[in-house]
Motif scaffolding. Structure first.
Motif, PDB file in Angstrom:
ATOM      1  N   ILE A 111     -24.861  44.817  61.442  1.00 62.39           N
ATOM      2  CA  ILE A 111     -25.943  44.143  60.721  1.00 62.39           C
ATOM      3  C   ILE A 111     -26.611  43.066  61.575  1.00 62.39           C
ATOM      4  O   ILE A 111     -27.753  42.682  61.301  1.00 62.39           O
ATOM      5  CB  ILE A 111     -25.453  43.542  59.382  1.00 62.39           C
ATOM      6  CG1 ILE A 111     -24.487  42.382  59.610  1.00 62.39           C
ATOM      7  CG2 ILE A 111     -24.833  44.620  58.510  1.00 62.39           C
ATOM      8  CD1 ILE A 111     -24.097  41.664  58.318  1.00 62.39           C
ATOM      9  N   GLU A 112     -25.910  42.583  62.606  1.00 60.49           N
ATOM     10  CA  GLU A 112     -26.511  41.591  63.497  1.00 60.49           C
ATOM     11  C   GLU A 112     -26.954  42.227  64.813  1.00 60.49           C
ATOM     12  O   GLU A 112     -27.062  41.545  65.831  1.00 60.49           O
ATOM     13  CB  GLU A 112     -25.520  40.447  63.734  1.00 60.49           C
ATOM     14  CG  GLU A 112     -25.243  39.642  62.459  1.00 60.49           C
ATOM     15  CD  GLU A 112     -24.129  38.614  62.623  1.00 60.49           C
ATOM     16  OE1 GLU A 112     -24.475  37.414  62.797  1.00 60.49           O
ATOM     17  OE2 GLU A 112     -22.946  39.008  62.585  1.00 60.49           O
ATOM     18  N   VAL A 150     -21.270  40.576  48.392  1.00 59.80           N
ATOM     19  CA  VAL A 150     -21.209  41.130  49.746  1.00 59.80           C
ATOM     20  C   VAL A 150     -22.606  41.259  50.337  1.00 59.80           C
ATOM     21  O   VAL A 150     -22.840  40.903  51.506  1.00 59.80           O
ATOM     22  CB  VAL A 150     -20.498  42.508  49.706  1.00 59.80           C
ATOM     23  CG1 VAL A 150     -20.775  43.300  50.966  1.00 59.80           C
ATOM     24  CG2 VAL A 150     -18.998  42.317  49.514  1.00 59.80           C
ATOM     25  N   LEU A 151     -23.550  41.750  49.559  1.00 54.21           N
ATOM     26  CA  LEU A 151     -24.912  41.905  50.066  1.00 54.21           C
ATOM     27  C   LEU A 151     -25.552  40.545  50.350  1.00 54.21           C
ATOM     28  O   LEU A 151     -26.258  40.372  51.345  1.00 54.21           O
ATOM     29  CB  LEU A 151     -25.756  42.697  49.071  1.00 54.21           C
ATOM     30  CG  LEU A 151     -27.139  43.143  49.541  1.00 54.21           C
ATOM     31  CD1 LEU A 151     -27.054  43.927  50.852  1.00 54.21           C
ATOM     32  CD2 LEU A 151     -27.817  43.994  48.470  1.00 54.21           C
ATOM     33  N   ARG A 152     -25.275  39.579  49.505  1.00 53.76           N
ATOM     34  CA  ARG A 152     -25.824  38.237  49.737  1.00 53.76           C
ATOM     35  C   ARG A 152     -25.263  37.636  51.031  1.00 53.76           C
ATOM     36  O   ARG A 152     -26.004  37.047  51.828  1.00 53.76           O
ATOM     37  CB  ARG A 152     -25.518  37.325  48.548  1.00 53.76           C
ATOM     38  CG  ARG A 152     -26.163  35.938  48.653  1.00 53.76           C
ATOM     39  CD  ARG A 152     -25.973  35.149  47.371  1.00 53.76           C
ATOM     40  NE  ARG A 152     -26.690  35.760  46.253  1.00 53.76           N
ATOM     41  CZ  ARG A 152     -27.983  35.574  46.006  1.00 53.76           C
ATOM     42  NH1 ARG A 152     -28.708  34.808  46.814  1.00 53.76           N
ATOM     43  NH2 ARG A 152     -28.536  36.148  44.969  1.00 53.76           N
ATOM     44  N   ALA A 153     -23.973  37.809  51.263  1.00 56.13           N
ATOM     45  CA  ALA A 153     -23.367  37.279  52.488  1.00 56.13           C
ATOM     46  C   ALA A 153     -23.935  37.977  53.717  1.00 56.13           C
ATOM     47  O   ALA A 153     -24.180  37.330  54.752  1.00 56.13           O
ATOM     48  CB  ALA A 153     -21.850  37.449  52.428  1.00 56.13           C
ATOM     49  N   ALA A 154     -24.158  39.289  53.621  1.00 56.69           N
ATOM     50  CA  ALA A 154     -24.750  40.021  54.746  1.00 56.69           C
ATOM     51  C   ALA A 154     -26.164  39.529  55.024  1.00 56.69           C
ATOM     52  O   ALA A 154     -26.553  39.341  56.187  1.00 56.69           O
ATOM     53  CB  ALA A 154     -24.747  41.516  54.436  1.00 56.69           C
ATOM     54  N   MET A 155     -26.937  39.292  53.983  1.00 57.02           N
ATOM     55  CA  MET A 155     -28.308  38.807  54.167  1.00 57.02           C
ATOM     56  C   MET A 155     -28.330  37.404  54.775  1.00 57.02           C
ATOM     57  O   MET A 155     -29.216  37.070  55.565  1.00 57.02           O
ATOM     58  CB  MET A 155     -29.047  38.824  52.833  1.00 57.02           C
ATOM     59  CG  MET A 155     -29.412  40.221  52.341  1.00 57.02           C
ATOM     60  SD  MET A 155     -30.594  41.061  53.438  1.00 57.02           S
ATOM     61  CE  MET A 155     -32.068  40.103  53.141  1.00 57.02           C
ATOM     62  N   GLU A 156     -27.360  36.581  54.419  1.00 55.04           N
ATOM     63  CA  GLU A 156     -27.295  35.239  55.018  1.00 55.04           C
ATOM     64  C   GLU A 156     -27.028  35.337  56.515  1.00 55.04           C
ATOM     65  O   GLU A 156     -27.615  34.581  57.321  1.00 55.04           O
ATOM     66  CB  GLU A 156     -26.207  34.417  54.316  1.00 55.04           C
ATOM     67  CG  GLU A 156     -26.582  34.003  52.897  1.00 55.04           C
ATOM     68  CD  GLU A 156     -25.431  33.366  52.143  1.00 55.04           C
ATOM     69  OE1 GLU A 156     -24.310  33.315  52.709  1.00 55.04           O
ATOM     70  OE2 GLU A 156     -25.634  32.919  50.997  1.00 55.04           O
ATOM     71  N   ARG A 159     -30.287  36.514  58.135  1.00 55.30           N
ATOM     72  CA  ARG A 159     -31.296  35.450  58.179  1.00 55.30           C
ATOM     73  C   ARG A 159     -30.983  34.444  59.287  1.00 55.30           C
ATOM     74  O   ARG A 159     -31.878  33.996  60.018  1.00 55.30           O
ATOM     75  CB  ARG A 159     -31.356  34.750  56.824  1.00 55.30           C
ATOM     76  CG  ARG A 159     -32.555  33.835  56.662  1.00 55.30           C
ATOM     77  CD  ARG A 159     -32.691  33.366  55.226  1.00 55.30           C
ATOM     78  NE  ARG A 159     -33.913  32.620  55.035  1.00 55.30           N
ATOM     79  CZ  ARG A 159     -34.324  32.145  53.862  1.00 55.30           C
ATOM     80  NH1 ARG A 159     -33.575  32.360  52.772  1.00 55.30           N
ATOM     81  NH2 ARG A 159     -35.441  31.466  53.757  1.00 55.30           N
ATOM     82  N   ALA A 160     -29.709  34.107  59.449  1.00 55.11           N
ATOM     83  CA  ALA A 160     -29.313  33.171  60.514  1.00 55.11           C
ATOM     84  C   ALA A 160     -29.545  33.799  61.883  1.00 55.11           C
ATOM     85  O   ALA A 160     -30.006  33.119  62.820  1.00 55.11           O
ATOM     86  CB  ALA A 160     -27.855  32.780  60.340  1.00 55.11           C
ATOM     87  N   HIS A 161     -29.229  35.077  62.022  1.00 53.48           N
ATOM     88  CA  HIS A 161     -29.439  35.755  63.301  1.00 53.48           C
ATOM     89  C   HIS A 161     -30.912  35.785  63.663  1.00 53.48           C
ATOM     90  O   HIS A 161     -31.291  35.514  64.813  1.00 53.48           O
ATOM     91  CB  HIS A 161     -28.889  37.179  63.234  1.00 53.48           C
ATOM     92  CG  HIS A 161     -29.008  37.926  64.536  1.00 53.48           C
ATOM     93  ND1 HIS A 161     -30.184  38.575  64.924  1.00 53.48           N
ATOM     94  CD2 HIS A 161     -28.113  38.118  65.552  1.00 53.48           C
ATOM     95  CE1 HIS A 161     -29.990  39.131  66.102  1.00 53.48           C
ATOM     96  NE2 HIS A 161     -28.746  38.872  66.509  1.00 53.48           N
ATOM     97  N   ARG A 162     -31.749  36.093  62.704  1.00 56.10           N
ATOM     98  CA  ARG A 162     -33.188  36.136  62.993  1.00 56.10           C
ATOM     99  C   ARG A 162     -33.693  34.763  63.421  1.00 56.10           C
ATOM    100  O   ARG A 162     -34.475  34.641  64.386  1.00 56.10           O
ATOM    101  CB  ARG A 162     -33.941  36.601  61.752  1.00 56.10           C
ATOM    102  CG  ARG A 162     -35.446  36.731  61.997  1.00 56.10           C
ATOM    103  CD  ARG A 162     -36.217  36.632  60.710  1.00 56.10           C
ATOM    104  NE  ARG A 162     -37.630  36.868  60.894  1.00 56.10           N
ATOM    105  CZ  ARG A 162     -38.546  36.572  59.995  1.00 56.10           C
ATOM    106  NH1 ARG A 162     -38.186  36.020  58.843  1.00 56.10           N
ATOM    107  NH2 ARG A 162     -39.821  36.810  60.230  1.00 56.10           N
ATOM    108  N   ALA A 163     -33.271  33.708  62.728  1.00 56.21           N
ATOM    109  CA  ALA A 163     -33.726  32.362  63.069  1.00 56.21           C
ATOM    110  C   ALA A 163     -33.311  31.970  64.480  1.00 56.21           C
ATOM    111  O   ALA A 163     -34.055  31.288  65.199  1.00 56.21           O
ATOM    112  CB  ALA A 163     -33.164  31.362  62.057  1.00 56.21           C
ATOM    113  N   ALA A 164     -32.130  32.451  64.901  1.00 62.82           N
ATOM    114  CA  ALA A 164     -31.614  32.069  66.217  1.00 62.82           C
ATOM    115  C   ALA A 164     -32.146  32.940  67.346  1.00 62.82           C
ATOM    116  O   ALA A 164     -32.335  32.451  68.475  1.00 62.82           O
ATOM    117  CB  ALA A 164     -30.088  32.136  66.200  1.00 62.82           C
TER     118      ALA A 164
END
Length: 372
Positions: A111-112, A150-156, A159-164
């Motif tokens: 996912i990342e 689980v889906l919410r944790a994956a999306m978090e 979102r962090a990966h995209r920002a970084a």
């Protein structure tokens, strides 16, 4: 950049006993025509590529030929595993395939690993979330054992990966699950118990587009959160439902539906036997379910229906009344032979022949001997 959103191919699925690989290959022809006609850059398949964990050989061959044709158009393809797929099998060799333009996301670690596409001011990051079974991944995500958590944790994480790593890229997220507000059909395998399989649409509000899979009817949950649905119907509850793919233009932001022809034409007809027989001339090229409202079984009804509808797949009696001039007897007071005769009269509209009675008696005797 033009992105074509599909999902739920279910290659290898049977429909009331009918192998649908041939119909899938007709869809594949249309898919290639669509990619070429609309100059599609990216094909998305949001889960349930296959219908079962171990697909039959003809399904594997259909998948291989279809993906080879997609890549030959010059388009890139991004696939995720769904709840019908074996994520281990679908993911074998996925890193080896990326140089050819085929990107497969099947594990939590994927996912990342976004697929980064485009250049200059039209850059896009495609994040593929495979179907995540809560019992297997909730511990790794340090969250509750529900699909929503689980889906919410994956999306978090995404979102962090995209920002970084790619904050200036448009974000497209592929996910496979049941989002609140969507409507299921009869052909999806349930992933929820007491509602815990549903996730909220607000998980995706920050993404430019969420390409969802799992539900077989095309649906728009919010303008940027959509189900494409399956390319073929897989239950008679989908009769009359248009099948589409979504074409998303990242430059203009326009999302257009691409209508899919009826490669598996189905009809669900309701009424009395005589009325449905009158409709038969208009239904000869369609696969048929009949829901019969007669209160009794007309003589020879099923034989007449099979002759009238050569592609009859399902018969349901919805309104039968057990007529009798005698007091109703308890089922356990009726001997096996009479129960068998009643069953034949109800289902096929006639009493069993002597040969059928003998065969039934022999079968009952054999079964009794096995239990002694």
């Amino acid at each position: 950049m033009r992105i074509l959103h599909t999902s739920d191919w279910h290659i290898g699925r049977t429909f009331h006993g009918l192998n649908t690989v041939a119909q899938f290959l007709e869809y594949a022809d249309f898919l290639i025509e669509t990619i070429e006609r609309h100059s599609v850059d990216v094909l998305l398949v949001s889960g349930d590529v296959f219908d079962r964990a171990v697909p039959p050989l003809d399904a594997l061959e259909a998948y291989e030929s279809t993906m080879a044709r997609v890549l030959n158009t010059g388009a890139v393809a991004v696939l995720t595993s769904g709840n019908h797929d074996s994520h281990q099998r679908l993911g074998v060799g996925r890193r080896l395939m990326e140089s050819s333009g085929l990107f497969i996301r099947t594990s939590l670690s994927d996912i990342e690993r976004p697929v980064l596409l485009g250049a200059d001011d039209d850059r896009t990051a495609v994040y593929g979330i495979p179907y995540l079974e809560p019992a297997l991944v909730s511990g790794q995500l340090d969250t509750a054992r529900t699909h929503s958590a689980v889906l919410r944790a994956a999306m978090e994480r995404i979102r962090a990966h995209r920002a970084a790593h790619c904050p200036k890229h448009r974000a497209i997220v592929m996910a496979h699950g049941f989002i609140a507000g969507a409507e299921p059909s009869d052909s999806e395998r349930s992933i929820e118990i007491g509602g815990v399989g549903r996730a909220e649409a607000d998980l995706f509000t920050w993404a430019d587009y969420a390409a969802l899979g799992h539900l077989h009817r095309p649906q728009t949950i919010t303008p940027n959160v959509r189900y494409s649905g399956s390319p073929l119907p897989y239950s008679f509850s989908e009769a009359g439902t248009d099948k589409i793919m979504w074409l998303y233009d990242t430059h203009s932001g326009i999302i257009d539906p691409i209508q899919i022809p009826e490669f598996l034409p189905i009809s669900s007809l309701t009424g009395k036997v005589a009325d449905l027989l009158a409709q038969a001339p208009d239904q000869q090229d369609r696969w048929i379910e009949v829901q019969l409202t007669d209160t009794t079984v007309p003589h020879g009804a099923l034989d007449s229906l099979r002759r009238a509808f050569p592609q009859l797949l399902s018969v349901r009696w919805t309104n039968l009344v057990q007529a009798s001039s005698h007091p109703r007897r308890r089922a356990d007071a009726i001997d096996d032979a009479e129960l068998f005769a009643q069953f034949c009269r109800t289902t096929v509209g006639r009493s069993p022949s002597e040969a059928e009675r003998t065969l039934f008696a022999n079968a009952m005797q054999w079964a009794q001997e096995q239990t002694q």
